[in-house]
Scaffold this motif. Structure first.
Motif, mmCIF file in Angstrom:
data_model
loop_
_atom_site.group_PDB
_atom_site.id
_atom_site.type_symbol
_atom_site.label_atom_id
_atom_site.label_comp_id
_atom_site.label_asym_id
_atom_site.label_seq_id
_atom_site.Cartn_x
_atom_site.Cartn_y
_atom_site.Cartn_z
ATOM 1 N N GLU A 1 0.828 -1.205 0.000
ATOM 2 C CA GLU A 1 0.000 0.000 0.000
ATOM 3 C C GLU A 1 0.870 1.266 0.000
ATOM 4 O OE1 GLU A 1 -3.084 0.077 -0.410
ATOM 5 O OE2 GLU A 1 -3.919 -1.855 0.215
ATOM 6 N N ARG A 2 1.934 1.222 0.769
ATOM 7 C CA ARG A 2 2.782 2.407 0.878
ATOM 8 C C ARG A 2 3.552 2.675 -0.414
ATOM 9 N NH1 ARG A 2 3.029 4.457 5.910
ATOM 10 N NH2 ARG A 2 2.213 3.193 7.627
ATOM 11 N N PHE A 3 4.119 1.655 -1.011
ATOM 12 C CA PHE A 3 4.842 1.864 -2.277
ATOM 13 C C PHE A 3 3.891 2.310 -3.389
ATOM 14 C CE2 PHE A 3 8.304 -0.786 -0.430
ATOM 15 C CZ PHE A 3 9.345 0.100 -0.649
ATOM 16 N N ARG A 4 2.708 1.712 -3.413
ATOM 17 C CA ARG A 4 1.738 2.128 -4.428
ATOM 18 C C ARG A 4 1.336 3.591 -4.217
ATOM 19 N NH1 ARG A 4 -4.093 0.047 -3.787
ATOM 20 N NH2 ARG A 4 -3.829 1.591 -2.129
ATOM 21 N N THR A 5 1.182 3.984 -2.957
ATOM 22 C CA THR A 5 0.838 5.377 -2.658
ATOM 23 C C THR A 5 1.920 6.321 -3.155
ATOM 24 O OG1 THR A 5 -0.479 4.776 -0.721
ATOM 25 C CG2 THR A 5 0.379 7.022 -0.801
ATOM 26 N N ILE A 6 3.191 5.957 -2.963
ATOM 27 C CA ILE A 6 4.289 6.827 -3.412
ATOM 28 C C ILE A 6 4.227 7.020 -4.924
ATOM 29 C CG2 ILE A 6 6.792 7.081 -3.538
ATOM 30 C CD1 ILE A 6 6.979 5.390 -0.995
ATOM 31 N N ILE A 7 3.937 5.939 -5.650
ATOM 32 C CA ILE A 7 3.855 6.041 -7.110
ATOM 33 C C ILE A 7 2.746 7.001 -7.524
ATOM 34 C CG2 ILE A 7 3.307 4.752 -9.206
ATOM 35 C CD1 ILE A 7 4.699 2.339 -7.967
ATOM 36 N N SER B 1 10.251 4.340 -11.850
ATOM 37 C CA SER B 1 10.596 3.019 -12.398
ATOM 38 C C SER B 1 11.184 2.121 -11.317
ATOM 39 C CB SER B 1 11.586 3.178 -13.557
ATOM 40 O OG SER B 1 12.799 3.776 -13.099
ATOM 41 N N LEU B 2 12.001 2.695 -10.438
ATOM 42 C CA LEU B 2 12.554 1.907 -9.340
ATOM 43 C C LEU B 2 11.466 1.524 -8.346
ATOM 44 C CD1 LEU B 2 15.878 3.874 -8.693
ATOM 45 C CD2 LEU B 2 15.548 1.755 -10.008
ATOM 46 N N LEU B 3 10.519 2.413 -8.139
ATOM 47 C CA LEU B 3 9.426 2.099 -7.228
ATOM 48 C C LEU B 3 8.580 0.955 -7.762
ATOM 49 C CD1 LEU B 3 8.306 5.712 -6.215
ATOM 50 C CD2 LEU B 3 9.405 4.019 -4.739
ATOM 51 N N ARG B 4 8.372 0.926 -9.072
ATOM 52 C CA ARG B 4 7.593 -0.187 -9.657
ATOM 53 C C ARG B 4 8.335 -1.508 -9.485
ATOM 54 N NH1 ARG B 4 6.591 3.972 -13.525
ATOM 55 N NH2 ARG B 4 4.401 4.626 -13.463
ATOM 56 N N ASP B 5 9.666 -1.478 -9.652
ATOM 57 C CA ASP B 5 10.447 -2.696 -9.411
ATOM 58 C C ASP B 5 10.303 -3.137 -7.960
ATOM 59 O OD1 ASP B 5 11.273 -2.614 -12.021
ATOM 60 O OD2 ASP B 5 13.192 -1.647 -11.594
ATOM 61 N N ARG B 6 10.363 -2.153 -7.057
ATOM 62 C CA ARG B 6 10.216 -2.466 -5.637
ATOM 63 C C ARG B 6 8.826 -3.039 -5.354
ATOM 64 N NH1 ARG B 6 13.869 -2.486 -1.275
ATOM 65 N NH2 ARG B 6 14.846 -0.653 -2.210
ATOM 66 N N LEU B 7 7.826 -2.501 -6.035
ATOM 67 C CA LEU B 7 6.458 -2.965 -5.829
ATOM 68 C C LEU B 7 6.304 -4.417 -6.253
ATOM 69 C CD1 LEU B 7 3.778 -1.805 -4.811
ATOM 70 C CD2 LEU B 7 3.184 -1.290 -7.178
ATOM 71 N N GLU B 8 6.971 -4.806 -7.343
ATOM 72 C CA GLU B 8 6.923 -6.197 -7.781
ATOM 73 C C GLU B 8 7.550 -7.117 -6.721
ATOM 74 O OE1 GLU B 8 8.824 -6.435 -11.548
ATOM 75 O OE2 GLU B 8 7.293 -5.241 -12.595
ATOM 76 N N THR B 9 8.649 -6.660 -6.129
ATOM 77 C CA THR B 9 9.284 -7.450 -5.073
ATOM 78 C C THR B 9 8.357 -7.619 -3.883
ATOM 79 O OG1 THR B 9 11.462 -6.636 -5.757
ATOM 80 C CG2 THR B 9 11.276 -7.541 -3.526
#
Length: 623
Positions: free
Chosen positions: A326-332, A348-356
């Motif tokens: 939820e937090r990473f998605r919010t940042i995006i 782009s790095l946040l999306r990679d992190r979100l996949e992890t």
């Protein structure tokens, strides 16, 4: 002495003294009329008051002030008052001086009695002065007194209205009613403008009106500055409130509005040195706030991910992974479409992190399902069929959540998860047949599926209003059979719901846990601790602080708490309950000062231990 150009002022009446005789009229005895006027007082009309001199009437009492032999009574109507000097009027032939302020005169009349004409200046219903003008038309005297009196009365009324409005503005500002403050200042400005117009029309630069106007005008300017300062400070206060509630965009907007307001204030004329220094301090603090806010969402998301990676219990880990997601998605989604980069994190790095994070969430849900399946198998072997069914149900629910997550983000894992779910469903049916035997036939009873949670691009937060719902179940209801959903998941949901509440409701919700532990909890309205808990005379009372600001708890927070604790006369133990990340320095400070820290994980365990479920928050608020 400056005379008035619109009326003839005989300079001799102003400057001469002495007794008159056969060939001339006298003046005053001791000093000239001019000497009895103020240094900047401007005479507008000057005339002798012959006949009886000057007469003062108050009620039924009439007093006549007549000049001595060879002297006269002289009257000067200035821009402030009527000055009446009776030459030789005292017992030792000195001058007798009287005056009447123009703003005390309510009305003026002209009375004629044969050859004598009197101007009556009334200061009330039964009090008036009579003047007997000589060498000037009585109507002119009456008109000048009337005009001056009306101007002063109107001026005083308008200035009084302006002062009253300024007083109201100050009161409204102190309680944060800024719109009402602005309306009061507008009224003060309007009254002051009319007072200035009155003073201009009266044409009295030396009358004292201008000085009074300047003093009230200075108050108005100061109050406008204070309002601007209070508004700017309020923007910063609201920004911090939004930050604590993790409404990051609103927080940034309000910090920027506060900065703009303070910068505009710093450029205003008439700013005192003390206020200018205060404004500078606020601007520096706002810049620091914006720097911290910029990285706050990313730091909180990373902290949630680290918590998930450290968690041994798969259910707890899954909850942390969900929080991290939820937090990473919010940042995006923050400031989508803006190009100024108010928040840290490259998309782009946040999306990679979100996949992890999604991968970690699915794995944790699978591990939770495996653990509950193993528990169910052991319970089945021990002949505890009901408990085994419940454990398998928990396992199937964990797989349902994993399937929902995989279907949304990783379709390749979808089929394997469904096969595992089918296996567990088959075991549930087998146990049901073993439990009921031939009485139920060959068909196992249908097991209701729990609702699954689907991670979607839209975040659904629990509303603070749910705290006061009258339809929620009782906080004291007996917990359902010991399943993972009724323990780990529900209590983690308790913590998540706690994070959505306002300060008062959050304190009440935490208090429910301590009440179930056997403590009597009372909420406090004072600055400092949020609640006090007592159990017996032999045990020290507990002071509870509830912290949910969305920023890490540091050693400074603990030391501030300790300072508050030391200032109290009673002997208490201190407990800080927080759903925020805790800096390692805070643990060191807590150990040094004997403060107990209760983080999200520990709070979830206490909620499970006491049986306080998420719905207890709603019912506890109603209590």
């Amino acid at each position: 002495m400056v005379s008035d150009d619109r009326e003839v002022v005989d300079e001799r009446l102003l400057t001469e003294t002495g007794r008159g005789g056969l060939f001339g009229d006298g003046y005053l005895a001791d000093r000239s009329l001019q000497a009895y006027l103020g240094p900047v007082e401007q005479p507008r009309v000057v005339f002798p008051s012959d006949h009886q001199g000057i007469v003062h009437t108050r009620g039924e009492t009439e007093t006549t002030y007549s000049p001595g032999s060879g002297y006269r009574a002289l009257v000067a109507i200035t821009d402030r008052r009527i000055v009446m000097a009776v030459g030789g009027g005292t017992a030792d032939d000195g001058d007798d001086i009287y005056d009447v302020a123009l703003d005390t005169i309510e009305h003026v009349t002209v009375e004629r009695d044969g050859s004598h004409v009197a101007v009556q200046c009334w200061s009330g219903g039964t009090e008036y002065w009579q003047l007997f003008p000589t060498g000037i038309d009585a109507e002119v005297v009456a008109r000048r007194v009337r005009e001056a009196a009306q101007a002063w009365i109107r001026f005083d009324r308008l200035l009084s209205e302006a002062r009253d409005a300024l007083g109201e503005a100050a009161q409204q500002r102190t309680v944060g009613a800024f719109d009402a403050t602005q309306r009061a200042l507008d009224r003060a400005d309007s009254s002051l403008t009319e007072a200035e117009q009155t003073a201009t029309a009266y044409d009295a630069p030396a009358s004292g009106m201008n000085g009074r106007l300047e003093r009230v005008g200075s108050r108005l300017r100061d109050e406008r500055l204070r309002l601007t300062f209070a508004r700017a400070r309020s923007f910063r206060t609201h920004a911090k409130s939004y930050w604590r509630r993790e409404r990051y965009e609103h927080a940034a907007d309000h910090f920027e509005r506060a900065k703009e307001a303070f910068q505009a204030l710093r450029g205003r004329k008439g700013l005192s040195a003390a206020m200018a220094a205060n404004v500078g301090q606020h601007l520096a603090a706002i810049d620091a706030d914006l720097d911290r806010l910029r990285v706050s969402p990313l730091r909180c998301a990373l902290a949630a991910q680290r918590a998930a990676e450290r968690a041994d219990d798969p259910l707890v880990a899954a909850e942390h992974w969900r929080d991290a997601f939820e937090r990473f998605r919010t940042i995006i989604q923050l400031d989508y479409g803006r190009g100024d980069g108010r928040f840290a994190g490259e998309r782009s790095l946040l999306r990679d992190r979100l996949e992890t994070v999604v991968e970690g969430l699915i794995i944790a849900q699978q591990r939770a399902a495996d653990r509950r399946s193993q528990d169910a198998q052991r319970l089945r072997e021990d002949g505890q069929h009901d408990t085994a069914l419940s454990a398998y149900e928990d396992a199937r629910n964990s797989l349902d959540r994993a399937i929902a997550t995989a279907a949304e983000f990783t379709p390749d894992d979808h089929d394997d998860l469904r096969r595992r779910r089918a296996e567990i469903t088959s075991r549930i049916e087998t146990i049901a047949r073993e439990k009921h035997g031939d009485n139920t036939g060959n068909r196992a009873p249908e097991m209701p599926d729990n609702d699954t949670t689907v991670l979607s691009p839209e975040r659904n937060d629990v509303s603070a209003g749910d705290v006061y719902s009258s339809e929620s179940p009782s906080a004291r209801q007996e917990p359902a059979p010991a399943t993972a959903r009724n323990t780990d998941v529900d209590q983690s949901e308790y913590v998540r719901r706690l994070q959505t509440l306002d300060d008062g409701a959050a304190t009440l919700a935490v208090g429910l846990v301590w009440r179930e532990l056997g403590w009597a909890v009372d909420l406090l309205d004072e600055a400092g601790p949020d609640a006090v808990a007592t159990r017996s005379a032999d045990e020290r009372a507990l002071l509870l602080w509830v912290c949910r600001r969305g920023v890490p708890v540091t050693a400074g927070k603990v030391e501030t708490l300790v300072a508050t604790l030391d200032s109290r006369d009673e002997d208490h133990s201190a407990i800080l309950v927080t759903t925020d990340p805790i800096d390692p320095s805070a643990f060191d400070a807590a150990m040094t000062h004997g403060v107990t820290l209760v983080d999200s994980h520990r709070l979830s365990e206490l909620a499970r231990k006491t049986g306080v479920r998420p719905s207890a928050i709603d019912d506890g608020a109603d209590d």
